[in-house]
Motif scaffolding. Structure first.
Motif, short mmCIF file in Angstrom:
data_model
loop_
_atom_site.label_atom_id
_atom_site.label_comp_id
_atom_site.label_asym_id
_atom_site.label_seq_id
_atom_site.Cartn_x
_atom_site.Cartn_y
_atom_site.Cartn_z
N HIS A 4 44.99 44.23 38.94
CA HIS A 4 43.99 43.80 39.93
C HIS A 4 43.55 42.38 39.58
O HIS A 4 43.80 41.89 38.48
CB HIS A 4 42.76 44.72 39.86
N ASP A 48 39.83 40.10 39.64
CA ASP A 48 38.39 40.40 39.74
C ASP A 48 37.85 39.80 41.03
O ASP A 48 38.14 38.65 41.35
CB ASP A 48 37.65 39.84 38.51
N HIS A 78 45.56 41.12 36.35
CA HIS A 78 45.58 41.64 34.98
C HIS A 78 45.45 43.16 35.01
O HIS A 78 45.13 43.73 36.05
CB HIS A 78 44.47 40.98 34.14
#
Ligand code: OGA
Ligand code: NI
Length: 363
Positions: free
Chosen positions: A237, A239, A293
């Motif tokens: 994903h 952030d 990440h």
């Protein structure tokens, strides 16, 4: 959907609900002596196979030494390093950032003690109530994601108001968290200055846009896992917010996708990981990169991390878009403006594994 599909889904829903109702999190399953992980955590074979196409490599995300930051010549070097790392990686680590090692260690210890305390006490903090400032649960997106993840979290939200009454925090990590929050916010201010300067803007530009205003902490506990190769701590994903400062214990697991290779973000004693969020990619008009990440789990020791998300004034209908000073004829805006409260509501309506990203906002 066909009949068999919906039966499978009903079963899965029942399993999720049963797991949630126990209020014990993933750690509770491990403590009960479970050796084969429940189906809800097992990722589909197609997803696991896809990963094999991404190689693992030994290169490292940039490490930036912040000492001497107030000295003109040194500051310029630091700003350059921040610029390159934010453009090329969207990730870097900082050392000599001014937060004492004792504050970092006590925060990790506090989160460990919270998670490893008596289950009956910990259960009292278990809730999915969005209005609660401090809550413990497992998988904030449990009912929305395709696969559950091997992680429990204590969430401390300062999004709606800056003030936190220490008595709302669990006693096991109360003092540590109050100290850490104070220091990490100060570091956030410093980083927003550097990030502004690296965009060629005045040091207070991002702060004057209220980038440093709304923050929340996700304190994660990833228990040792009997079958670490079939599940994940956090799926790939990026952030959603502006900036993340991440404290991790000395157990690796975090990886960032760089040039189609998973790069381990190895823990450095006293170091903190910093990464650019989707909103900062947007307001910098893609000068900075919000990178993908994930977190792997291991069968040996628990991993503990504390992510501090700076998300801006997300409870307000505040309009965010590419910064005007960065826009010109050669650099037209790449994104349309968004209302922060709508943006964040959209994020929470999905699972983290349902790639959200900035696609919807591209012009
Ligand atoms: C997150 C995250 C990484 C970690 O919470 O968004 O990416 O190491 N955490 O826990
Ligand atoms: Ni993340």
């Amino acid at each position: 959907m066909d009949v068999s599909g919906s039966v499978v889904n009903d079963d899965r829903m029942k399993e999720l609900k049963a797991f949630d109702d126990m209020k014990v999190g993933v750690k509770g399953l491990v403590d009960a002596g479970m050796v084969k992980i429940p189906k809800i955590f097992v990722r589909p074979p197609t997803e696991l196979a896809e990963e094999l196409n991404c190689r693992r490599t030994q290169i490292q995300v940039p490490v930036i030494d912040l000492s001497g930051i107030q000295r003109g010549d040194r500051r310029k070097e630091i700003v350059d390093e921040v610029k390159i790392a934010s453009e090329k990686w969207g990730f870097f680590q900082v050392v000599n950032h001014g937060i004492p090692l004792s504050v970092l260690d006590e925060m990790i210890d506090g989160i460990r003690m919270f998670n490893e305390q008596d289950l009956e006490v910990k259960k009292q903090f278990y809730t999915r109530d969005l209005m609660r400032k401090v809550k413990f649960n497992t998988n904030y997106d449990l009912y929305k994601s395709r696969t559950a993840n091997w992680r429990d979290s204590l969430i401390i939200s300062l999004l709606a108001s800056d003030h936190l009454d220490p008595n709302e925090l669990p006693p096991t990590c109360r003092e540590a968290a109050m100290d850490y929050i104070k220091d990490v916010r100060k570091l956030g201010d410093t980083l927003f200055e550097l990030l502004s300067e690296a965009l060629g803007l005045k040091p207070d530009h991002l702060r004057s846009m209220e980038c440093a205003n709304g923050c929340s902490l996700a304190c994660h506990y990833y228990p040792a896992c009997p079958e670490p190769e079939v599940t994940l701590g956090i799926p790939a994903h990026s952030d959603p917010g502006i900036l993340t400062i991440l404290l991790q214990n000395q157990i690796s697991g975090l990886q960032v996708l760089h040039e189609n290779q998973w790069v381990d973000v190895l823990p450095i004693p006293g170091g903190l990981v910093v990464n650019i969020g989707d909103l900062l990619q947007m307001i910098s008009n893609s000068k900075y990169t919000s990178n993908v990440h994930r977190v792997l789990v291991n069968s040996v020791e628990p991993r503990i991390s504390v992510a501090c998300f700076f998300s801006g004034p997300v409870t307000a209908p505040k309009l965010y878009g590419p910064i005007k000073e960065l826009i010109s004829e050669e650099n037209p805006p790449l994104y349309r403006d968004v209302l922060l409260n709508e943006y964040i509501a959209k994020f929470y309506s999905r699972g983290l594994d349902d790639k959200f990203g900035l696609e919807h906002y591209k012009l």
